[in-house]
Structures are given as C-alpha cells and as structure tokens.
Design a protein around this motif. Structure first.
Motif, PDB file in Angstrom:
ATOM      1  N   ARG A  94     103.058 100.665 -34.918  1.00  0.00           N
ATOM      2  CA  ARG A  94     102.128 100.925 -33.814  1.00  0.00           C
ATOM      3  C   ARG A  94     101.737 102.401 -33.713  1.00  0.00           C
ATOM      4  O   ARG A  94     100.568 102.728 -33.452  1.00  0.00           O
TER       5      ARG A  94
ATOM      6  N   LYS B  87     103.504  90.723 -21.569  1.00  0.00           N
ATOM      7  CA  LYS B  87     102.281  91.121 -22.276  1.00  0.00           C
ATOM      8  C   LYS B  87     102.627  91.823 -23.585  1.00  0.00           C
ATOM      9  O   LYS B  87     102.015  91.556 -24.625  1.00  0.00           O
ATOM     10  N   ALA B  88     103.623  92.702 -23.536  1.00  0.00           N
ATOM     11  CA  ALA B  88     104.046  93.403 -24.748  1.00  0.00           C
ATOM     12  C   ALA B  88     104.671  92.441 -25.747  1.00  0.00           C
ATOM     13  O   ALA B  88     104.407  92.518 -26.962  1.00  0.00           O
TER      14      ALA B  88
ATOM     15  N   LYS C  81     102.363  90.465 -27.948  1.00  0.00           N
ATOM     16  CA  LYS C  81     101.737  91.209 -29.041  1.00  0.00           C
ATOM     17  C   LYS C  81     102.547  91.112 -30.320  1.00  0.00           C
ATOM     18  O   LYS C  81     102.047  91.414 -31.404  1.00  0.00           O
TER      19      LYS C  81
ATOM     20  N   ARG D  89     110.200 105.970 -19.065  1.00  0.00           N
ATOM     21  CA  ARG D  89     109.353 106.251 -20.218  1.00  0.00           C
ATOM     22  C   ARG D  89     110.199 106.359 -21.491  1.00  0.00           C
ATOM     23  O   ARG D  89     109.706 106.792 -22.521  1.00  0.00           O
TER      24      ARG D  89
ATOM     25  N   GLU E  41     107.511  96.987 -28.436  1.00  0.00           N
ATOM     26  CA  GLU E  41     106.056  96.951 -28.239  1.00  0.00           C
ATOM     27  C   GLU E  41     105.659  97.702 -26.965  1.00  0.00           C
ATOM     28  O   GLU E  41     104.702  98.488 -26.966  1.00  0.00           O
ATOM     29  N   LEU E  42     106.395  97.456 -25.880  1.00  0.00           N
ATOM     30  CA  LEU E  42     106.082  98.155 -24.636  1.00  0.00           C
ATOM     31  C   LEU E  42     106.384  99.641 -24.777  1.00  0.00           C
ATOM     32  O   LEU E  42     105.625 100.493 -24.300  1.00  0.00           O
TER      33      LEU E  42
ATOM     34  N   ALA F 264     106.217 101.430 -27.503  1.00  0.00           N
ATOM     35  CA  ALA F 264     105.159 102.042 -28.307  1.00  0.00           C
ATOM     36  C   ALA F 264     103.922 102.340 -27.458  1.00  0.00           C
ATOM     37  O   ALA F 264     103.295 103.405 -27.603  1.00  0.00           O
ATOM     38  N   SER F 265     103.587 101.428 -26.554  1.00  0.00           N
ATOM     39  CA  SER F 265     102.439 101.650 -25.672  1.00  0.00           C
ATOM     40  C   SER F 265     102.656 102.861 -24.767  1.00  0.00           C
ATOM     41  O   SER F 265     101.750 103.685 -24.578  1.00  0.00           O
ATOM     42  N   LEU F 266     103.858 102.984 -24.208  1.00  0.00           N
ATOM     43  CA  LEU F 266     104.160 104.113 -23.327  1.00  0.00           C
ATOM     44  C   LEU F 266     104.120 105.438 -24.088  1.00  0.00           C
ATOM     45  O   LEU F 266     103.589 106.445 -23.588  1.00  0.00           O
TER      46      LEU F 266
ATOM     47  N   LYS G  90     102.451 106.130 -26.812  1.00  0.00           N
ATOM     48  CA  LYS G  90     101.048 106.450 -27.120  1.00  0.00           C
ATOM     49  C   LYS G  90     100.350 107.077 -25.919  1.00  0.00           C
ATOM     50  O   LYS G  90      99.588 108.051 -26.046  1.00  0.00           O
ATOM     51  N   GLU G  91     100.583 106.514 -24.742  1.00  0.00           N
ATOM     52  CA  GLU G  91      99.965 107.069 -23.531  1.00  0.00           C
ATOM     53  C   GLU G  91     100.370 108.516 -23.314  1.00  0.00           C
ATOM     54  O   GLU G  91      99.559 109.334 -22.869  1.00  0.00           O
TER      55      GLU G  91
END
Length: 584
Positions: A23, A112-113, A116, A539, A573-574, A576-578, A580-581
C-alpha cells in the motif's frame, strides 16, 4: 549513518509488513524497504500446499520460541511465529474469521479496511470483494460437515455467517486458499508478488534488525528515528537511514523485543541490561494474550469414512490424497481440514443463577494474585478487561468459545503430539476465546546476535494465572461433551460414549493436563491510552517517538474471538491508510 537512505523502513516482512509494503509503495515518490529475518519461501511446496501447514512447525520458517515454565500448567509451551516472507500467514492454518480501543478504530472503519484485503470465492462462482488475498468458502459437503451443522441446530444453535460479525452457531469457515491454484494465498503471493517489480520497493530477506537508531533533540521532546541497525546475510552489521518513518511489523514477540533493544521499555530492565533508556514505558512487552485450547475425541462408527488413515500417513491413503489433489484439486491435501467450526456461548451463565455464580467466582478471586498475574498492568485496564469478559459470558448473543470439528483423531490427551490412534474418530478442539490471563515478553540480553534466534528473551504467557480462565474452559469441555451426546444426527455416526466430565474438578484436571496455546499472540504493544497501559497511540505511533510506529498483532489490546488472521490484515490495511494520511 549509512549513505543508503529510504523514506519508509518496514521491519518485518510478515503479514502486516507486506500489506504495508504494497500500500505505501503505491506512491512512486515513496522509497520503501522491507527487512525480513527469514527466507523467501514462496516457491516451497510445504508452504503452498494447504494440508502441509503442520509440517512447518519445526522448520526454518518458524522462530520456534518457548515459554518459560508455566506455573499453572506444569510445563513449557511452544510459541510458533513465522520466520519467512509472509510471516505467520506462511505457516499458520487458513481460517479467516472475524470498549478498549482508540478513536478511529471503531468496527465500521475496521470492517471497511478489512474488505480491502480479500476476494471471497463462494460456491457456484459467486465472488465478493476485489482484495489481493484469495479466500475460498466451501459448502458443507461431507457427511461429517452436514452432521455437525445439523446436530448443533438440533440443540438450538442455528448456522451463522463467519464473516458477518454476528456469531453464535456452527459454520464452514473460509480458508485463505486460491480456488484457481488450490494453493495457500498469503501475504507474500497475494500482496508482494504483484508489486515486486516496483522500482521504489526493496525487499531484503535473511536480514535481522537489531536496533532502531533513535535521537532525542531535547530532554522534553519526542525521540526521532534516524535509521536502523541490522545484521545482513553475510553476518556483517550495517545501518540504513530513514527520511520519514520506521514501522515495526515483527509480530507480538519480536516487536516488543526490538523496542526494548532500541531503548524503549521499562527503565529498570533496560538499565540492568546496559541499554540506554530513550523512552521509559514499562508496558512494552506486557499484556501478552493468547487463546488456550484443549479438546475431546469420540470414536466414529466403522462404516463411516474419516481421514484418520491420511493423518496416520498410511501409504495407500497418502497416495490417494496426492492423486486426488493433483488431478482434481480436492481431498484432504486441498484444505487445512479445520474449516468445520462453531462460535458458541456458554448458556449456564445466562440465567439469573448463573450470573450470580459468575459474580461469586469473580468476587472470590484473591486480590493479591493481581501482582502475580501482571505487575505493570494498570488497575483501570484490569477492571475494564474483566468487565468486558463478564459481559461476553452473560450475553446469549456473544460467542464465548471457538470450536473446531474434524473427522480424525487429535492428540489432546495422547502420549505424544505425534501420536495417532488406530481406528476412526472425530475430534472437537475447544478454545477459550476471551482469556483474562495476561503474560509478558521481555529481553534477557542486549546482545545483537540473539535478535535472529529464539534466545535472549523470556516469554511468560502466565496461562491460567487468572482462575476464571480454567473455570470457563473446564465448563466449555463439559458443555461440549453434553451437546455432542444430544446432537442428532451427529450422534448416529458415533460409537456409544460414556460421559467423562460430569464432575467439574475432574474436568479441570483434564484441562490442566491437556491445554495448549494457539498461534494467536496479541497485545504486547497495545494500542490504548498510555496511562491505561498503552504502547502506541491511535495512529500507531510509539508513545515518546515522533516517527516510529508499530503495526501488527501486538497492537491489539484484547484477544479477538477466534483466529486473528483476518484481524491482522484489517489492522494493516487500516494502518496503511492512517500512515498515508500522515506522511503524504
């Protein structure tokens, strides 16, 4: 510091590490490196063949840690952890089942994560999702699978969807097997193989990180990760620099180990080992949790087929299984043989009398035993943990135990773990889903050469140190024997059976003698408020550090209900999203 520098350094190429690698390297401007202690075993047939997973337990793909002698069990327990690209997703079984958290980690965000991460292949060509991990969900086809589900229905437990989040009955669990290849789908071939050629992604195996290099700009400021020190394949010690983030994804045993080696942990321990204290946090390595299990075996009728002969490795049965797998992709080699299961409550605690008995059991606990159970655990966490478990015990809609059914002999009470009895059998593994006992993982040496081995640390699971765990697991055994004796049509395929466990004390003795730990370690770098006992924030940042995170099973503060494979993919997955933000 080495002139070799990356934006992101990921320590550990296991389940979480490879999800993060995939990711985060989606951005071509981020240069990512993964450092993994183990080998790349993606071409190994024992890794890829579903039924071969037990053969990996004593292979180079396993760290093969051992606990300290367990006071309440009277023996040591093996602690399996994956040591290969893909981590424990390369050596575990394949089941994919899914108050003390942090902001942003509610079930909606997690679900949701998680979605994915996988593509679910249902019967009749139906698929759900577009994630890299390939899951296969079979229909109950065998006599035994149908008998298990129909039998539990007959005693009041309707069939459930294992991915719904609502449990309480029997089901056929999805397996992380690719229906096209009939092989294991795991982090290495699902998340890494499709992106190996990215020019901004570097993978190094047989490379063990021995220390995160931390600097503190001022006495009051957070520490900053400047790079990592590692031992390469040739045995030399090297360093690389980092521009943005270091992410530890080494698992519930090795992640706290690396934090302590880097100077993050309890000051008393670190100073005693001659390690400079960068962040004093005694909760690092604490709160180790795992599912304990035992089980029961029942003799099957002689005229009903089981897979005992295959498990005994009888030549004719093995040859037939190889032929069926090679030509059709079916048979006992095509599966973990552990997909028939149930998530069940314990009805005896649902009545007013049962709830009163539970309160008496909790009230009778020795308050002084808290010190023996987990000294650094905060009173707030201990109270919240106990309240949570009590709520599960007394709620008829919540699953208290995980039960895995198989049509072969399992050596729960055998002379040795490799023993396989003659004849035909069925077995039920009985797992305590919500243990209250909490253990620890701590280094015993600062020597870097231990970091690539199973030496230099102490793992103390403290199994059954909380008395309620033994009480509940013994009652689960008694409950299982009772429902199996009444569960038509299951009982019609079994030989006559005399109950062994009507007496609770006899049952407890059996549980103490036969209990073992699952592969489900969590909690040692828990994500919760630092004052409550946390190591990382919401985080995933390590408290006291500005650019060091942990993302793996160690951040999960409470043991999931069942096999945590799905939880780890969702966390990664979650996470990785955090990340990236925060960095893009």
């Amino acid at each position: 510091m080495s002139s070799e520098t990356y934006d992101i350094v990921i320590i550990g190429g296991g389940t979480s590490g490879l999800v993060l690698a995939n990711r985060l390297s989606e951005d071509p401007n981020l240069h990512v490196i993964v450092l993994e202690s183990g080998e790349d075993r993606s071409g190994d047939l024992n890794t890829l063949t579903p039924s071969a997973w037990p053969l990996l337990s004593n292979s180079p793909a396993n760290w093969t840690f051992h606990t300290a002698p367990q006071k309440d069990l009277g023996r040591q327990i093996t602690v399996p952890q994956g040591k290969a690209l893909g981590g424990s997703s390369a050596i575990n079984s394949f089941l994919f089942t899914s108050t003390l958290g942090n902001a942003g980690w509610d079930y909606t965000a997690y679900e949701k994560a998680l979605k994915k991460s996988f593509t679910l292949h249902k019967p009749f060509g139906v698929t759900e999702g577009k994630g890299p991990l390939q899951l296969t969900l079979a229909t109950p086809e065998s006599v035994w699978q149908k008998a298990w589900i129909d039998g539990l229905k007959s005693v009041g437990f309707p069939e459930t969807d294992p991915l719904s989040g609502h449990l309480g009955g029997p089901n056929i669990a999805p397996e992380s097997i690719d229906p096209k290849t009939k092989q294991r789908s795991y982090a290495a071939n699902a998340y890494l193989d499709p992106v190996r050629s990215r020019p901004n992604l570097t993978i190094r195996t047989e490379t063990t990180v021995t220390k995160v290099l931390l600097e503190r700009p001022s006495s009051a400021g957070d520490a900053v990760a400047k790079g990592v020190q590692f031992t390469s394949k040739d045995g030399s010690s090297q360093t690389i620099g980092v521009r943005k983030e270091v992410i530890i994804s080494a698992g519930a045993i090795n992640s706290p180990r690396l934090l302590e080696l880097s100077g993050i942990g309890g000051a008393d321990l670190l100073q005693r080992l001659g390690i400079n204290v960068v962040v004093d946090n005694p909760h690092v390595g604490e709160n180790l949790q795992n599912h304990l299990f035992t089980g029961l075996v029942f003799e099957a009728r002689d005229d009903v087929e089981t897979i005992d002969a295959f498990f005994r490795q009888e030549p004719a049965a093995v040859a037939a299984a190889m032929q069926e797998y090679g030509t059709k992709g079916t048979g006992p080699l095509s599966t973990s043989n552990m997909i028939t299961m149930a998530q069940l409550p314990l009805p005896e605690f649902h009545t007013e009398a049962g709830r009163k008995e539970l309160d008496q059991l909790l009230g009778a606990l020795d308050p002084d035993s808290d010190a023996r159970r987990s000294p650094p655990t905060t009173p707030a966490f201990a109270a919240a943990h106990q309240t949570f478990v009590r709520s599960i015990l007394t709620d008829p809609s919540e699953a208290l135990g995980n039960y895995v059914f198989g049509s072969a002999y399992a050596p729960f009470d055998a002379p040795s773990p490799t023993y396989r009895a003659p004849g035909k059998h069925v077995s039920v593994a009985i797992e305590l889903s919500h243990p209250l006992s909490r253990g620890s993982v701590h280094i015993t040496s600062a020597a870097p050469e231990h970091a690539s081995t199973n030496e230099g640390l102490s793992i103390d699971s403290r199994y059954f140190s909380h008395p309620l765990d033994l009480e509940v697991l013994a009652r689960q055994v008694r409950f299982t024997e009772d429902i199996i004796s009444r569960a038509e049509p299951l009982t019609r395929y079994l030989k006559p059976y005399t109950k062994r466990f009507t007496d609770l004390e006899v049952t407890k003795d059996y549980v103490r003698r036969t209990a073992d730990g699952a592969y489900h370690y969590t909690g040692t770098c828990s994500m919760m408020p630092r004052a409550m006992g946390g190591v990382v924030d919401n985080r995933l940042r390590v408290y006291g550090c500005s650019n060091l995170r942990v993302c793996d099973a160690s951040i999960v503060p409470l043991e999931p209900t069942a096999n945590p494979q799905a939880v780890v993919y969702g966390v990664a997955e979650l996470g990785a999203s955090l990340i990236k933000e925060d960095i893009l």
